[in-house]
Write an enzyme that holds these catalytic residues in place. Structure first.
Site, PDB file in Angstrom:
ATOM      1  N   ARG A  31      78.150  26.577  96.343  1.00 16.22           N
ATOM      2  CA  ARG A  31      77.739  27.045  95.005  1.00 16.22           C
ATOM      3  C   ARG A  31      76.384  27.745  95.098  1.00 16.22           C
ATOM      4  NH1 ARG A  31      78.960  24.297  90.430  1.00 16.22           N
ATOM      5  NH2 ARG A  31      81.013  24.405  91.375  1.00 16.22           N
ATOM      6  N   GLU A 176      91.475  12.959  87.055  1.00 18.93           N
ATOM      7  CA  GLU A 176      91.465  14.429  86.991  1.00 18.93           C
ATOM      8  C   GLU A 176      92.501  15.038  87.934  1.00 18.93           C
ATOM      9  OE1 GLU A 176      87.998  16.421  88.569  1.00 18.93           O
ATOM     10  OE2 GLU A 176      88.405  18.234  87.445  1.00 18.93           O
ATOM     11  N   LYS A 218      90.989  14.100  82.510  1.00 21.50           N
ATOM     12  CA  LYS A 218      90.303  15.392  82.671  1.00 21.50           C
ATOM     13  C   LYS A 218      91.344  16.397  83.117  1.00 21.50           C
ATOM     14  CE  LYS A 218      86.370  17.672  84.843  1.00 21.50           C
ATOM     15  NZ  LYS A 218      84.945  17.529  85.133  1.00 21.50           N
ATOM     16  N   GLY A 261      87.313  25.280  85.628  1.00 23.03           N
ATOM     17  CA  GLY A 261      88.272  25.739  86.628  1.00 23.03           C
ATOM     18  C   GLY A 261      88.137  27.161  87.144  1.00 23.03           C
ATOM     19  N   GLY A 262      86.996  27.840  86.886  1.00 19.22           N
ATOM     20  CA  GLY A 262      86.862  29.206  87.371  1.00 19.22           C
ATOM     21  C   GLY A 262      86.939  30.230  86.253  1.00 19.22           C
ATOM     22  N   ARG A 294      81.057  24.693  86.413  1.00 18.56           N
ATOM     23  CA  ARG A 294      80.704  26.118  86.558  1.00 18.56           C
ATOM     24  C   ARG A 294      80.392  26.808  85.233  1.00 18.56           C
ATOM     25  NH1 ARG A 294      85.719  27.347  90.376  1.00 18.56           N
ATOM     26  NH2 ARG A 294      86.345  25.385  89.389  1.00 18.56           N
TER      27      ARG A 294
HETATM   28  P1  13P Z   1      84.593  23.179  86.799  1.00 10.24           P
HETATM   29  O1  13P Z   1      84.283  23.093  85.320  1.00 10.24           O
HETATM   30  O2  13P Z   1      83.680  24.092  87.542  1.00 10.24           O
HETATM   31  O3  13P Z   1      86.044  23.429  87.049  1.00 10.24           O
HETATM   32  O4  13P Z   1      84.286  21.751  87.399  1.00 10.24           O
HETATM   33  C1  13P Z   1      84.725  20.618  86.753  1.00 10.24           C
HETATM   34  C2  13P Z   1      85.020  19.549  87.727  1.00 10.24           C
HETATM   35  O5  13P Z   1      84.548  18.444  87.580  1.00 10.24           O
HETATM   36  C3  13P Z   1      85.919  19.854  88.858  1.00 10.24           C
HETATM   37  O6  13P Z   1      86.212  18.688  89.554  1.00 10.24           O
END
Ligand code: 13P
Length: 330
Positions: A31, A176, A218, A261-262, A294
Site C-alpha cells: 500500500r 468476511e 463483512k 474492495g478496490g 482503501r
Molecule cells: P478495503 O475496504 O480496502 O476492501 O479493505 C477492507 C478490508 O478489511 C479487507 O479485508
C-alpha cells in the site's frame, strides 16, 4: 441481549462505522509503495498514526480493526493504539487470520490460515484490549469455473470454526468472505456468487452452533468485475446487493458492514448511500455500516506521501471522507 451482542451493536452506532487499518506487513508495504512511500516498522507506525491520531475521528468511527503488530505499538500521543482508541470511545478490534494460501487441488483459489494457535492468540489480544476480531476469506470469480463449491465450503468451515473460538474467548467475530472485484464477470454473476457463498456460510455457522446475535458479516457489494468494461449505477449496485443479502443472511445477525474492495472513494460512498436507501425501502432487518480500508485512506495517503509537513492536509482529507461516508448512512 448478551454482552457480546451489545458490543456488536455498538459498532452500528448511528452515523458511525469501522476503519479497517489491519493491513498485514506485506499489504501495508505494498500500500505504502503504491504511493511512493518506502516502508519500515517506523513508517508503518506513522501510517497507522496518520489515521488513528486524527483529532475528531470519534465523531465518525465506532471501531478500528488493527493488525497484530499495531496492537503493541504507541501513537504519537505515547499511548498504545488500542488504549488511545478506547479512551476516545472507539472499539479496538484485531485481524486474527494469518493470510491466505493456494488450495492444492485448485491452485487459483485461496484458503485462509490461522486456526492452529487461535485460542492462545485470542487470549493475548483480549489482554491487549481487543473486543472484536476479523477473519477474511477470499473468493475469486472466473466465469462459471470459479469459485468451486469445495473452496466455498472449506472457507465457510474455517470461518465458522474461527467464529466459534472467538465467541468462546468472549470476543465478537466479524466474518468476511470477500468476493473479489477483479475479473470480467457481470454484476448478476457477482450477486449469484455472493448468494451462494453466504448461503453456504450461514448453514455451516448453524452446524457449528455459532450465536448469530453477536456475529457481524463483512461483505462485498454486488458489482460488475473490474475488467468487465461496465460501470454500475449506485441504484443497480444497491438493488442487487440488498437482494443477495435478503436472500441469504438470517435476521438474527447483529449487523452487516461493507468493504470497499478496490472501488474509488467516491464510488464506495455513493454505492453505500444507495444501499442504505434501498435497505430502508425493503425494511432490511439488520443495521448496516462501512468497514473500509482503501476508500477511507486513498485521498489522505496521496496527500501525505510519508512526509511530516503533509500530515495536517492528509488528516483534513481523511476527516472530509469520513464525513461523506457517514452522511451516506442516511
Ligand atoms: P478495503 O475496504 O480496502 O476492501 O479493505 C477492507 C478490508 O478489511 C479487507 O479485508
Amino acid at each position: 441481549m448478551t454482552d457480546l451482542a451489545l458490543i456488536a451493536r455498538a459498532l452500528f452506532t448511528p452515523g458511525k462505522g469501522v476503519l479497517a487499518a489491519d493491513e498485514s506487513v506485506h499489504s501495508a508495504t505494498a500500500r505504502l509503495a503504491s504511493y511512493g512511500i518506502p516502508t519500515s516498522a517506523e513508517m508503518r507506525r506513522q501510517y497507522r498514526d496518520l489515521f488513528m491520531g486524527t483529532e475528531g475521528v470519534e465523531q465518525y468511527l465506532s471501531g478500528v480493526i488493527l493488525f497484530s503488530e499495531t496492537m503493541l505499538e504507541k501513537g504519537n500521543d505515547k499511548k498504545l493504539f488500542p488504549e488511545s482508541l478506547a479512551a476516545r470511545g472507539i472499539l479496538p478490534g484485531v485481524k486474527v487470520d494469518l493470510g491466505t494460501e493456494p488450495i492444492s487441488t485448485s491452485p487459483q483459489e485461496l484458503i485462509t490460515q490461522g486456526l492452529l494457535d487461535l485460542p492462545e492468540r485470542l487470549a493475548e489480544y483480549k489482554k491487549q484490549g481487543a473486543v472484536f476480531t476479523k477473519w477474511r476469506a477470499v473468493v475469486r470469480i472466473d466465469g462459471d469455473q470459479l469459485p468451486t463449491a469445495a473452496a466455498i465450503h472449506e472457507n465457510a468451515k474455517r470461518l465458522a470454526q474461527y467464529a466459534k473460538e472467538v465467541q468462546t474467548a468472549g470476543l465478537v467475530p466479524i466474518i468476511e468472505p470477500e468476493v473479489l472485484l477483479e475479473g470480467k464477470h457481470s454484476r448478476a454473476r457477482s450477486r449469484a456468487v455472493i448468494e451462494e457463498v453466504l448461503g453456504t456460510l450461514f448453514s455451516v455457522l448453524e452446524e457449528h452452533s455459532v450465536d448469530l446475535t453477536s456475529v457481524i458479516l463483512k461483505t462485498s457489494m454486488a458489482l460488475s468485475g473490474s475488467e468487465s468494461g461496465k460501470k454500475d449505477t449506485p441504484e443497480e449496485v444497491a438493488e442487487d446487493t440488498i437482494a443477495a443479502l435478503m436472500q441469504s443472511v438470517p435476521r438474527k445477525v447483529a449487523g452487516i458492514v461493507f468493504l470497499s474492495g478496490g472501488q474509488t472513494s467516491d464510488e464506495a460512498t455513493a454505492n453505500l448511500a444507495a444501499i442504505t436507501r434501498r435497505a430502508k425501502e425493503v425494511h432490511a432487518p439488520w443495521p448496516l455500516t462501512f468497514s473500509y480500508a482503501r476508500a477511507l485512506q486513498e485521498e489522505a495517503l496521496s496527500l501525505w506521501g510519508g512526509k511530516e509537513e503533509n500530515v495536517l492536509a492528509a488528516r483534513t482529507a481523511f476527516l472530509g471522507r469520513l464525513s461523506k461516508v457517514s452522511a451516506a448512512l442516511g
